[in-house]
Design a protein around this motif. Structure first.
Motif: not given
Lengths: 292, 126
Positions: B1, B3-5, B7-8, B11, B80
């Motif tokens: 979870m 990494e997705r947060t 990364w969002t 953005l 990254n």
């Protein structure tokens, strides 16, 4: 040779046997090339001079995905690459990069398939009985099929993995093939496994380290476009986080066609493997069963 | 979870930086749009105008938000790059903690400067 269009091409082949060699080395083998000859055809001729040369191949028609190798610096299928289209008198052949080497041109694809398996690239549904012993078909519209069709053309040859610059340095990255296949099932209207895959994809094994170089799509011999799949997957996961993703109920079972004439339609072949829990002896492959 | 947060947020921070950069260009570098931000006939880039904007709550908020967004976006991108060097678990943890600490320190310092700016400007006659 005159009039046949044949010419001599030198095959610069990378050899490595971990049992005897400390490091890879190159060998040159001249091959008389005729029009229409593929790199795989030429390797068989090379093998006459170098009998221990090892590579994988099977179907010879770009379907099985066994003969992925680095040909003139680009990952390609040896069976699907005409020597004439390379346009060089020297053809360099090496194993796919970003993988270990089993021997010579044989890459160790085990890590790729391990990552593939972890992402559950199959239909995840509650009705496991129906999947084990299907009685009917799942309903799917042509538009729903289109959503994943392109990604289902993948033959798991590993060319995309070999071309991926992220995978070249980041061993923890799942890679284009496993991610594309996870997305292929996430897009399938028959599937209900988005949440299960999301648990893995939202973590470090997900698509987050892809910086869209697009090399995977450039080299894919089947036109699958993994780079697109990975960007679509990112969008799907981000939309899910923001509660903007439109979910779907998994496709329901279609009723058997009623009143449809079945005469003249060939019967389905008999299953060669008995369904789980039924000890019946499988029929022979050619034996037909009566249509339902 | 996680990494997705992250990364969002990366953005979102990128989008915010774009908005603030557009605002910056419009105020500081375009005569047509920057004119109204000048004080008493001065240009928008003149010291008096800069000092005046530093006293306004709207600009204080945008400065701090830009600082936070730019720091997060830049440091996450740097993270990254470092993670592509394939660090081990301990090094990975050190990168996460180290960059978070650097980001937090820079943000606190930058926010303090922004909040202290009106007083400093007055002290030097702005």
């Amino acid at each position: 040779m005159a009039g046949t269009g044949a010419r001599i091409v030198t095959f610069h082949v990378r050899r490595y046997d971990p049992a005897t060699d400390r490091e890879p080395h190159w060998e040159d083998h001249p091959v008389e090339v005729t029009p229409g000859m593929t790199v795989l055809d030429a390797l068989w001729i090379v093998k006459e001079a170098a009998p221990t040369l090892a590579w994988r191949s099977s179907c010879r028609m770009g379907i099985c995905g066994s003969c992925g190798m680095l040909i003139n610096g680009r990952p390609r299928l040896a069976c699907n690459t005409q020597i004439s289209e390379l346009g060089t008198n020297v053809v360099a052949v090496a194993p796919l990069p970003n993988f270990g080497i089993v021997k010579d041109l044989v890459p160790d694809l085990a890590p790729m398939f391990e990552a593939h398996r972890e992402l559950m690239p199959y239909l995840l549904r509650d009705d496991t009985d129906e999947q084990d012993a299907p009685t009917r078909e799942y309903l799917q519209t042509p538009a729903e099929l289109e959503a994943y069709l392109q990604f289902s053309y993948c033959i798991k040859c590993g060319c995309c993995m070999a071309a991926c610059p992220t995978l070249a340095t980041d061993a923890g990255y799942a890679g284009p093939m496993p991610l594309t296949q996870a997305h292929r099932y996430d897009c399938d209207s028959r599937d209900a496994g988005f949440r299960a895959r999301r648990e893995i994809l939202s973590g470090p094994d997900g698509p987050w380290h892809c910086h869209y170089a697009g090399e995977c799509s450039q080299v894919c011999p089947k036109g699958v476009d993994p780079a697109r799949a990975i960007q679509l997957m990112k969008r799907q996961l981000v939309f899910d986080l923001l509660h903007l993703r439109r979910g779907h109920a998994p496709a329901s079972l279609a009723a058997p066609p009623a009143g449809t004439p079945r005469e003249g339609i060939a019967a389905a072949p008999a299953p060669t493997v008995a369904p789980p829990g039924q000890g019946a002896t499988p029929r022979s492959p050619g034996e037909a069963v009566a249509p339902r | 979870m996680r990494e997705r947060t992250l990364w969002t947020l990366h953005l979102g921070a990128g989008g915010l930086v774009l908005v603030f950069l557009a605002l910056h260009m419009a105020i500081m570098h375009l005569d047509l749009t920057g004119g109204p931000f000048g004080v008493a006939g001065a240009k928008a880039v003149d010291w008096a105008s800069v000092a005046e904007r530093a006293r306004e709550a709207f600009f204080t908020v945008t400065y701090v938000a830009l600082l936070g967004a730019a720091l997060y976006h830049g440091l996450f991108g740097f993270r990254n790059i470092l993670l592509e060097l394939n660090p081990g678990a301990a090094a990975r943890r050190a990168i996460d903690v180290g960059l978070s600490a650097i980001g937090l320190l820079l943000f606190l310092f930058g926010a303090w400067v922004t909040l202290a700016a009106p007083g400093a400007a007055s002290a030097v006659g702005g």
